[in-house]
Scaffold this active site. Structure first.
Site, PDB file in Angstrom:
ATOM      1  N   GLY A 109      12.495  -4.756   2.009  1.00 27.64           N
ATOM      2  CA  GLY A 109      11.505  -5.478   2.318  1.00 27.64           C
ATOM      3  C   GLY A 109      11.006  -6.440   2.935  1.00 27.64           C
ATOM      4  N   THR A 110      12.107  -6.770   4.228  1.00 27.80           N
ATOM      5  CA  THR A 110      12.151  -7.161   5.333  1.00 27.80           C
ATOM      6  C   THR A 110      11.397  -6.525   6.378  1.00 27.80           C
ATOM      7  OG1 THR A 110      14.491  -8.656   5.058  1.00 27.80           O
ATOM      8  CG2 THR A 110      13.912  -8.278   7.160  1.00 27.80           C
ATOM      9  N   ASN A 117       9.974 -16.559  -4.276  1.00 29.02           N
ATOM     10  CA  ASN A 117      11.485 -15.761  -4.899  1.00 29.02           C
ATOM     11  C   ASN A 117      12.603 -16.711  -5.058  1.00 29.02           C
ATOM     12  OD1 ASN A 117      11.271 -15.575  -1.722  1.00 29.02           O
ATOM     13  ND2 ASN A 117      13.033 -16.026  -2.250  1.00 29.02           N
ATOM     14  N   GLN A 171       9.129  -9.770  -5.343  1.00 28.73           N
ATOM     15  CA  GLN A 171       9.578  -9.899  -6.442  1.00 28.73           C
ATOM     16  C   GLN A 171       8.212  -9.769  -7.760  1.00 28.73           C
ATOM     17  OE1 GLN A 171      12.483 -11.402  -6.941  1.00 28.73           O
ATOM     18  NE2 GLN A 171      12.995 -11.988  -4.770  1.00 28.73           N
ATOM     19  N   SER A 201      10.827  -3.425  -2.554  1.00 26.33           N
ATOM     20  CA  SER A 201      11.527  -3.837  -1.882  1.00 26.33           C
ATOM     21  C   SER A 201      12.633  -3.085  -3.092  1.00 26.33           C
ATOM     22  CB  SER A 201      12.480  -4.791  -1.080  1.00 26.33           C
ATOM     23  OG  SER A 201      13.834  -4.459  -1.219  1.00 26.33           O
ATOM     24  N   HIS A 260      15.390  -2.519  -3.892  1.00 25.92           N
ATOM     25  CA  HIS A 260      16.415  -3.582  -5.431  1.00 25.92           C
ATOM     26  C   HIS A 260      16.189  -4.465  -5.470  1.00 25.92           C
ATOM     27  CE1 HIS A 260      17.990  -7.163  -2.238  1.00 25.92           C
ATOM     28  NE2 HIS A 260      16.795  -6.091  -1.348  1.00 25.92           N
ATOM     29  N   THR A 272      17.363  11.045  -1.732  1.00 26.25           N
ATOM     30  CA  THR A 272      18.389  10.375  -2.445  1.00 26.25           C
ATOM     31  C   THR A 272      18.004   9.351  -2.862  1.00 26.25           C
ATOM     32  OG1 THR A 272      20.538  11.047  -1.015  1.00 26.25           O
ATOM     33  CG2 THR A 272      21.248   9.439  -2.791  1.00 26.25           C
ATOM     34  N   CYS A 281      19.722 -18.839   2.580  1.00 24.96           N
ATOM     35  CA  CYS A 281      20.236 -19.451   3.249  1.00 24.96           C
ATOM     36  C   CYS A 281      20.806 -20.929   3.459  1.00 24.96           C
ATOM     37  CB  CYS A 281      19.351 -19.399   3.896  1.00 24.96           C
ATOM     38  SG  CYS A 281      17.672 -20.120   3.345  1.00 24.96           S
TER      39      CYS A 281
HETATM   40  N1  PLP Z   1      10.266 -11.058   0.206  1.00 25.11           N
HETATM   41  C1  PLP Z   1      11.119 -11.157  -0.639  1.00 25.11           C
HETATM   42  C2  PLP Z   1      10.203 -13.025  -1.637  1.00 25.11           C
HETATM   43  C3  PLP Z   1      12.185 -11.724  -0.807  1.00 25.11           C
HETATM   44  O1  PLP Z   1      12.820 -12.064  -2.324  1.00 25.11           O
HETATM   45  C4  PLP Z   1      13.144 -10.753  -0.400  1.00 25.11           C
HETATM   46  C5  PLP Z   1      14.699 -10.042  -0.711  1.00 25.11           C
HETATM   47  O2  PLP Z   1      15.107 -11.367  -1.367  1.00 25.11           O
HETATM   48  C6  PLP Z   1      12.905 -10.185   0.368  1.00 25.11           C
HETATM   49  C7  PLP Z   1      11.405 -10.527   0.953  1.00 25.11           C
HETATM   50  C8  PLP Z   1      13.590  -9.192   1.383  1.00 25.11           C
HETATM   51  O3  PLP Z   1      13.764  -7.832   0.784  1.00 25.11           O
HETATM   52  P1  PLP Z   1      14.596  -6.877   1.353  1.00 25.11           P
HETATM   53  O4  PLP Z   1      15.908  -7.954   0.809  1.00 25.11           O
HETATM   54  O5  PLP Z   1      14.700  -5.308   0.575  1.00 25.11           O
HETATM   55  O6  PLP Z   1      14.769  -6.556   3.088  1.00 25.11           O
END
Ligand code: PLP
Length: 400
Positions: free
Chosen positions: A74-75, A153, A181, A201, A203, A239, A323
């Site tokens: 996601g990042t 989140n 989310q 994302s 996961h 995969t 964090c």
């Molecule tokens: N954006 C939100 C709202 C998230 O909660 C998260 C992960 O906690 C991310 C982005 C980042 O996702 P990733 O862990 O796949 O980089």
């Protein structure tokens, strides 16, 4: 720890890989491990499976498969959307996002500021909501992109994505939403909402870590963030993508469960905690909110200490954003909502999911009141000791 003893209430951080997802991935780990872009049959035969996964994810988003770009997380998807907007509109140097975004945006914004770009972080109200008039007023002729998350989140608070998209459209500015989310909890229809870019994302929806997705609306100019092999299509192993595709199907199937059973579990958890433990208050708006998330402030207690004691009895929760874990810095999201640093340091996020049952809520409710009373009884000196312990852990700042 024995999985059966685990009481996992941190589904916004990551989710358990679904057995169905693992099942879908195994053939590509065991037998069909070829590179889908190879010239020979052993590799090429994987390509249709990548395409199928792309189609399933497109179905989840109500998008066209050609609008799906696979990423690593996601990042990366968030960074890629903003990066693309900057590269494809040279000369424009203003980015708008909010003060409560994931660090994927906050930190990238700080990086851009150092490169000479201007970044506006829109403030939020005390319930975590956004002033759309302010957003409207903040858009300038040199604004390259507006990036606003769909669901927070930490608090679960939802932003009105359709209205934001309409404002951006009226000003001719691309709109990106971080929807990491939302799958399985909200219906996602990129056409109806009118977004230009959207991040997911894997996961967070019961698929493995290490894969993400960026939706890019057709005909939108796009400049790649990760440069190496031209189009990503067909250039990644099958995969994780097969797993992500299966997870997309499960997310659609779990919409009802998340919005009925999981919502009821969350409400029982939240109402019971607020009713039975004095000095507690819900953080952020009650609605609109994700059905699985509850963020609760516990007055005169450090979240870090609560989490340590919950961990001792096998309960996983989070202090909103990881964090803050380790550093004891209050969450930037809660501070942006005007919550005092002292109260923000006592906030815990409980995020449930499809594998949670009444038993998990019972286990939490059995232990939490005792833990809070015990911590409140400890002298301030001992609380400082806990704070020191947290600082000494030196965990790298990562938010989840
Ligand atoms: N954006 C939100 C709202 C998230 O909660 C998260 C992960 O906690 C991310 C982005 C980042 O996702 P990733 O862990 O796949 O980089």
């Amino acid at each position: 720890m024995n999985q059966r003893q685990l009481c996992y209430l941190d589904n916004n951080a990551t989710t358990q890989v679904a057995p169905e997802v693992l099942e879908a991935m195994l053939p590509f780990l065991r037998e069909d491990w070829g590179n889908p872009s190879s010239a020979y049959t052993f590799g090429k035969q994987v390509a249709p499976h990548v395409d199928q996964a792309r189609e399933k994810l497109a179905a989840l988003l109500h998008a066209d498969p050609r609008e799906i770009i696979f990423t690593s997380c996601g990042t990366e998807s968030n960074n890629a959307a903003i990066h693309s907007a900057l590269i494809t509109q040279p000369g424009k140097r203003h980015v708008i996002t909010t003060a409560v975004e994931h660090s994927a945006n906050i930190k990238y914004g700080q990086f851009l500021q150092k490169q000479g770009y201007e970044v506006t972080l829109l403030p939020v109200e005390s319930d975590g909501s956004l002033d759309l008039h302010l957003l409207d007023m903040s858009i300038r002729p040199d604004t390259v992109i507006v990036s606003v998350m769909w669901a927070n989140n930490e608090t679960g608070v939802l932003f009105p994505i359709e209205e934001i998209a309409a404002i951006c459209r009226s000003k001719g500015v691309p709109f990106h939403t971080d929807a990491v989310q939302t799958p399985g909890k909200l219906k996602i229809d990129v056409k109806a909402t009118g977004v230009d870019f959207l991040s997911l994302s894997a996961h967070k929806l019961h698929a493995p870590k290490g894969i993400g997705l960026l939706y890019v609306k057709r005909h939108m100019k796009f400049s790649p963030y990760v440069i190496g092999g031209g189009q990503e299509r067909g250039r990644r192993g099958g995969t994780e993508i097969a797993g992500f595709g299966r997870a997309a199907e499960l997310a659609m199937a779990s919409l009802h469960d998340e919005n009925t059973r999981v919502r009821a579990l969350r409400d029982r958890l939240e109402n019971s905690v607020l009713r039975t433990i004095p000095g507690t208050v819900r953080t952020g708006a009650q609605e609109p909110r994700l059905p699985n998330t509850s963020n609760i402030a516990f007055d005169n207690v450090e979240a870090e200490a609560i989490l340590m004691m919950l961990d001792q009895v096998g309960i996983c929760a989070s202090s909103g954003s990881a964090c803050t874990t380790g550093s004891l810095d209050p969450s930037h999201v809660l501070l942006a909502m005007g919550i005092t640093p002292a109260r923000a340091r006592g906030c815990i996020r409980f995020s449930l999911g499809i594998y949670n049952t009444d038993r998990d809520v019972d286990v939490l409710l059995e232990h939490l009141p005792r833990i809070i009373s015990k911590l409140r009884a400890i002298s301030p000196n001992e609380r400082q000791g806990v704070a020191r312990l947290g600082k000494e852990r030196e965990i790298d700042p990562v938010s989840t």
